[in-house]
Design an enzyme around this catalytic site. Sequence first.
Site, PDB file in Angstrom:
ATOM      1  N   ILE A 180      33.260 -22.978  11.315  1.00 58.65           N
ATOM      2  CA  ILE A 180      34.654 -22.518  11.346  1.00 58.65           C
ATOM      3  C   ILE A 180      35.354 -22.813  12.670  1.00 58.65           C
ATOM      4  CG2 ILE A 180      34.276 -20.714   9.627  1.00 58.65           C
ATOM      5  CD1 ILE A 180      34.126 -18.701  11.969  1.00 58.65           C
ATOM      6  N   LYS A 181      34.716 -23.584  13.552  1.00 52.92           N
ATOM      7  CA  LYS A 181      35.336 -23.866  14.844  1.00 52.92           C
ATOM      8  C   LYS A 181      36.412 -24.950  14.717  1.00 52.92           C
ATOM      9  CE  LYS A 181      33.095 -20.956  17.493  1.00 52.92           C
ATOM     10  NZ  LYS A 181      32.137 -20.313  16.617  1.00 52.92           N
TER      11      LYS A 181
END
Length: 378
Positions: A180-181
């Site tokens: 999710i970065k």
Amino acid sequence: MIRLSRSDIGEAEQQAVMAVMQKGFLGMGGEVQALEQELAAFLGGARQAVCVNTGTSALHLAVQACGIGRGDEVLVPSLTYVASFQAVTATGATAVACDVDDVTLTLDPQEMRRRITSRTKAVMPVHYASGTGNLDEVYRVGREHGLRVIEDAAHAFGCLHNGQLVGSFGDVVCFSFDGIKNITCGEGGAVVTEDETVAERVRNARLLGVEKDTEMRFEGKRSWDFDVTAQGWRYHMSDLMAAIGRVQLQRFPAFAKTRIALAKAYEQALRGHNHVRSLGLSYGPIVPHIYPIRVDAKLRDGLRKHLEEEGVQTGLHYMPNHLLTLFKDQKAQDPAAYPVSEEVFGEILTLPLHTLMTEDDVKMICANIERYFSAANP
């Protein structure tokens, strides 16, 4: 349901993974080498990037590569994910919790000064919500006391500090590329530095300490006659992960544009709200990984429940580490030492932000926030 975070993986990433699978070799090889070169080029070409399997591994190996271990102390802001603390303690060193600045929610340099002892060997500023805070002052205090500065930049890939990309300057900088970065390898991380000794130690340590094994892997070979002189770990990145990351790096400009636009939409919709405060970050130079707001403590949980009922996921970034059982002895020794971190934990609420959202989603979320406060009539 509008999810708090999501991976943005498309056909190009799928094709890149299939190409690796068709080669029949899934370990660390040419794709990892290429990603390291491309990351270094993205950051200006003057520094070395060493890829590993997670952001936590990057932090762990960075601390170890700086020669820090049992009996040493590393200063870490308490308001961070537990990975920052666990990376320090994995070396045998002590993670010393520090309070954060009330505005930036990053390490308070005055608190940093107060916590320095003869055992302090490094400081780990955490770029909370992609903001770098008073990083210049952290470096200045670090230089005064001869400390290594190991930046936890898990939230800050692609962000600017004083016009420079995070990772293009400084001592040792660690990124996370989890799902999710700002970019993802599925899982993954990187240590970036111009310190050749640190970079070489990380290269060896990620492959169980086998010296010079990186060079062999990049040539499609294995080391059979080798030496090991330091503790190592199985922390290397695979070509499967790197293949995803290489595509994501190419897509980053589009990702950044979307993330910045969403954050600015939140800022516009929530500006002047009586019960909600943003962090006041400069979106554009900052590419946001998450979007936290501060809400009146007595209303925060009610708002969170209301949003969940309306199909909006939220998060709490983060439980202060000095309140966790493993590290709570620091709280016991100094019970009044972390007023900002504890206040913030009662107020913080992270709203959804990811590249598969639209600005209409932001408007819907903010309309639900307004409805909650109108009904609560605080």
